[in-house]
Every structure is written in C-alpha cells, then in structure tokens.
Design a protein around this motif. Sequence first.
Motif, short mmCIF file in Angstrom:
data_model
loop_
_atom_site.label_atom_id
_atom_site.label_comp_id
_atom_site.label_asym_id
_atom_site.label_seq_id
_atom_site.Cartn_x
_atom_site.Cartn_y
_atom_site.Cartn_z
N MET A 249 46.68 110.61 -1.18
CA MET A 249 46.64 111.77 -2.08
C MET A 249 45.25 112.39 -2.07
O MET A 249 44.27 111.71 -1.77
N PRO A 250 45.17 113.66 -2.43
CA PRO A 250 43.86 114.33 -2.45
C PRO A 250 42.94 113.69 -3.50
O PRO A 250 43.41 113.11 -4.49
N HIS A 251 41.66 113.83 -3.26
CA HIS A 251 40.68 113.37 -4.24
C HIS A 251 40.25 114.51 -5.15
O HIS A 251 39.71 114.30 -6.22
N VAL B 273 38.79 118.59 -10.52
CA VAL B 273 38.06 117.39 -10.90
C VAL B 273 38.23 116.39 -9.75
O VAL B 273 39.18 116.47 -8.98
N LEU B 274 37.28 115.48 -9.65
CA LEU B 274 37.37 114.44 -8.63
C LEU B 274 38.16 113.28 -9.23
O LEU B 274 37.86 112.82 -10.33
N GLY B 275 39.14 112.82 -8.50
CA GLY B 275 40.11 111.88 -9.06
C GLY B 275 39.54 110.53 -9.41
O GLY B 275 39.00 109.83 -8.55
N ALA C 26 41.83 104.20 -1.33
CA ALA C 26 41.02 105.40 -1.19
C ALA C 26 39.84 105.39 -2.17
O ALA C 26 39.74 104.53 -3.03
N THR C 27 39.01 106.38 -2.00
CA THR C 27 37.84 106.51 -2.84
C THR C 27 38.21 107.05 -4.21
O THR C 27 39.05 107.93 -4.33
N LYS C 28 37.57 106.51 -5.23
CA LYS C 28 37.75 107.01 -6.58
C LYS C 28 36.38 107.45 -7.11
O LYS C 28 35.36 106.90 -6.73
#
Length: 591
Positions: A73-75, A117-119, A148-150
């Motif tokens: 999913m997108p970040h 916003v960044l997830g 993924a990155t959070k």
Amino acid sequence: MIKLWSQFFIPTLKESPADAEIISHKLLLRAGLVRKLGGGLYTYLPLGLRSLQKITQLCREEMDAAGALELWMPHLHPVEFWQEGPRWTAAREIMYRADSAGQQSAGRRPSPEPEFVLGPTHEEIITPLVKSEITSYRDLPKNFYQIATKFRNEIRPRYGLMRAREFVMKDAYSFDADDAGATRSYRAMEAAYTKFFARCGLKTISVEADTGVMGGSFSHEFMVPAEVGDDDVVFCEECGYAANRQKAVSGLVPADLKDAAPTGAVEEFPTPGIVTIAALEAAPYSVPADQQFKTLLYVGDGKLFAVVLRGCDDLAEAKLGALGFNLFRPATPEEIIPIMGARPGSLGVVRGTIKNPGALAGIFADHAVRLIGNGVTGANRDGQHLRNVNVARDLAITKFDDFRSVREGEPCPKTGRPLRICRAIEVGHVFKLGTKYSEKFGAVYTDDQKQSRFMIMGCYGIGISRTLQAVIEQCHDADGIAWPWNVAPFQVLVVLLDPMVPAAAEVARKLAAAAEAAGADVLLDDRNERPGVKFKDADLIGVPLRITVGGRGLKEGIVEMKWRTEKDVAKVPLAEAEARVRAAVAGAPAR
RNA sequence: CGGGGCGUAGCUUAGCCUGGUAGAGCGUCUGGUUUGGGACCAGAAGGUCGCAGGUUCAAAUCCUGUCGCCCCGACCA
C-alpha cells in the motif's frame, strides 16, 4: 555468492559513538550495520540490510504459511482517509504531514490540513479497499499484509532502531464474516508470530495487552524480556499468566471482602499546605498511604469524571479505556476547582462535599479502596481533610472496577503465588479489532441469508527493524554480536590469515565454496590485516561459524572451526575440512 | 511538550570556570619494520570550535537567541 570482505563494506568502530546508550545500539553502529541520518532515522548499511532482509523473509514465510496475502500500500495517504476514520483526533498527533510545496506557494490550497500524511499504519487504507472489493461472504475470510516502512512522529525517538521515526513494520489486517472466524484469524496470527520469533532466535513471551487508540476487544503483545524495554510485564511463574502492567490484574482484593465497620462519624480536620499523600503520611498526621483515598480528576470526551484509588496505588491509565470514553486526559486545576470546590491535593468524593456533583460524568473507584476502613480523604476545601471516611457509608461511587497498577509480589489472580515483573521490549502486537473500522468505513458483506453485515477485523503488527535490534540486545557478549543462525548477515566467516600465501588462499576459497554449497551465506575475510584485527572484527560482527585458515595451521595440516557462542576451537585435519564444514552448516539451524 | 545534559577533525575527547598560537588518542594517507587476538617507527593530510548576533583590542572560552543531538516522563511495533 561468496562475498570478499575486502570488496564488501563493513565499517567497524573500536569506540561507539557518544549518542548510543544501550548495548544493541552501540553494536549496531560498531559492527557497521547502520548509520544515523538524524534523530530516529537510520541508513541500513549492506551488512545490516542483509539481516533485515532475512528477518523480513522469515516473517513473509510465516505469514504466507498462515494464509495471509502480501500486498503493498502507499505510504503517502490522502488525508481524507484519516479524517473519515475513527481515530483522526488521536492519530493526527503522531503523523507527519506531507504537502505539495508548489501548490501551497501558488496559493491554490490554503487549507489548514495537509493534502497527505505519511502512513503510521494502514487500517484507514485497507478497510476502504476491502469495502469496495469484497462484498460476499464467499470471499471471506481474508488476511492482507505488507512489510513496509512506517512513519511516526515519535515524541521521543531513542535507542537506535528501537523507537524510530521511520521504521520497518509488518502489518496484517484480517476480515472475517463472524466473530468465531475473527477469533480463528487472531489465533492463526498468534501462532504464526510464535513461530516467527522462534525462527529469529528470539525468546519472546506473549502477554495480555491494552488495545489503546487502536480499539478492539482483546489483544496480545509479544515481548522480549530486556532491561532496556519500555514496558513492564507482570507474570506468574506457576500458571503462565502474563500481562502488560497497563492491563495486569492481581488477586489483591478478595472477592468476599467485607467492608470495615465505621468507628465514628466523618470529621473534618485542618491540613494547611498538605497536598500530597506523602505529606499526610508524615507526622503529625501519620495516616498510612493505604488508608488514604487518592482522588484523580480526568476529562473524558469533554466531561469531567473522578477516579478514586488507595493512596498507595498508582493509576493504570489504560484501564480507564473500559469506561467507554474515546479520548481522555487528566483534568487541569482550572477545570477541577469550579466543580469540586478545591484544588488538586484536597479533593475527595464524600457525599455532600462536592461543589457541583451534577457536572461529574461519574465517580469510579478501584476495587482496592474497599480495603480502606475509616480512611482519610480531601474535604474539597483547600487545607482541609476528612477522617473516618468509609466507602459504603460515605462515598457516592458510580462503579467499582480495576484501575490500579499491579505491583511486584501481589498474589496471582489464579494461583495466589506472588506475581513477578520484568522489563520488556514489544516486538509484536495482535489486536482483535471487531467492527470499529468496518462500521466507520461501511465495510459490509452479504451473508448467506442475504443479510448485510459488518466484517469483523483484526490487525497484527511486527516491528521488523525493532526485532533486528532486539535480537542483538538478546544475543551478544563482551566482544560483540552473536547472531542466531537464521538472521545472521553471514552465517560462515572464513578468516584467511595469510592472503598473500597462494596455498592458504586456495584452502580458504575451497572451504568457503563448500559452506556455500551446503546452503550458508559466506563471507571470506581476505583483507591484508593483522590476525588480531581480523579476530576482533569477526567477534564484533558476530558471524555464527568461523573457519580460520592460516599458515601456522596449514603447517600442522589443519584449519580451525569455531562457533561464535562457544569457547572451543576445533582443529580439523585438512582432508576432513570440507566434509566437516558441510556437516556443520547442515546442522547449524538446529543448534 | 515539560525537566536535565551535550555540540571542538570520520570516531572518542582535552581546552571553557580564570578570554590571547586548537591539542591528544583511534581511524585515514605515504615509506619502512612486522604478522595467530585491535603492532611499531618515521612522516603527512584533516578544524568556518553547530549556527547567528552581542560584549571585547582580542571569543572555542563570557552574554543572548537559535538549531541539532542525548538522557528522564506520557505514546507506540
């Protein structure tokens, strides 16, 4: 591919940078695994990335085996998804905003809210997706995950990867048709987590946990016992009960407790300047803390409410979640005085002493206050307290519940044995969410009776990068890291002490090839360094199996094999060396 | 966000109190001697002392502001 140290990149350090406090953070830096970019932001160097990828892969394997489906999913999240979700107010504080600078400067978008916003997590993204793509019970259950990155604006990033602003997380989201299914999904994730952490070489314990702003009905955390952890775990050695201290209960208050008989009427007495439990404990008042009432005022969803505890107890704030408020916080003196009639320090909930009792949303008391007989509490007049206060006779309690924080040594609720407490690092968390998100986003399906129903959700997180550091925190000695086989960046290190001697180089190359053929990741230290440097580096980066090839050994016709976690060095005759290496690699994962 | 501390070479730091040429160890580079647990000798490079103001004849040092980082509290995987 066998990697040559001389061509790889492992910038080891003799001394650790000053900003590293805990051992795992120091070793991350000293072993050349990561470098800091800024607070809570780290670059994974090639060696560190190898371990991170191994953990990622193990996680992927266990999730796949449990039937979860990987997606991506997108970040960058359009802010509307969060605004429509159930926790925008609470979540916005930890989110990084992302605006398009160009549009802003052109004045086309004067909104006070960011575009994106960044997830920090993805419930708000996955739920709308599932809502639009799944409409029938035939397509349920489903469990989607990503690695993924959070991004989280941590109030205080610290301890390297342990609590970072940007970190790698595995997050999974299950969708079920009914509650029994949701529980099955939850149990499947719990089992997968247990396997995953075991394969990482981590000793974890599963504990009952608070659901926090995530919401939901129940939850477990996977904890790595460690002094540097941010959480307290309460556990019973006999029955296996284990819970986060925020959630833990004890058997301190007997179920058949009889309230003490009042010895006299409530009586006011002057206590000028006394506003703390400790001050009332001291002479001349000499009231034990466990005979004082501690009255705390909170604001929940805009309304003031009171929580009463024994003076000796601490509030476990998370337990207030059971009261049903979406958002709560301690009240300020300005909010308290007009309703209670006094400043904090002189508060109480004795009938008739509260200035404006109608303004209180409730008075909630911890079970343990029933242990108080003829106790002391504030009079709701500054500088005045009341004595001979008894719970049943004098207090107007809306509801009794468990609100206090358990202390070490209190009896286990099941066995009565003394509870123990240890510090721990949270590496995984599973939540049974229920319908909090599916209701908000309208994620419904049609069941076999043509009825429209909300999907029952669960969400499941693993801190991948945090797990990496937790492994180091748990697996190290005075010389450096001692990687578990499955997550080691390299599993076999061939130390070639005399790289300029062709015969030695040839033996080293052959043994490296044998180890690789047996399935190991191999690093060959071909640097033209002194032996001491090579051994120190080998211990520091912590490769599990070390094979030393040097002129001295070759004269004897041997090479050496040494496990990082053992002291013994095995001298292996050259003729047997390849076979021994293969056997060692084959048996290594079971060690 | 509150409380405490620190910013001097890639890393660890001395110097700051009491203003006057910025010093060491590790690492790096060159040459040589070494070679089984972080070698030795000789030489070299590397610093706008976080940044901006101010005080002063003169500031790494004193003052003000600011930024960054670390530690303690509440949040989280």
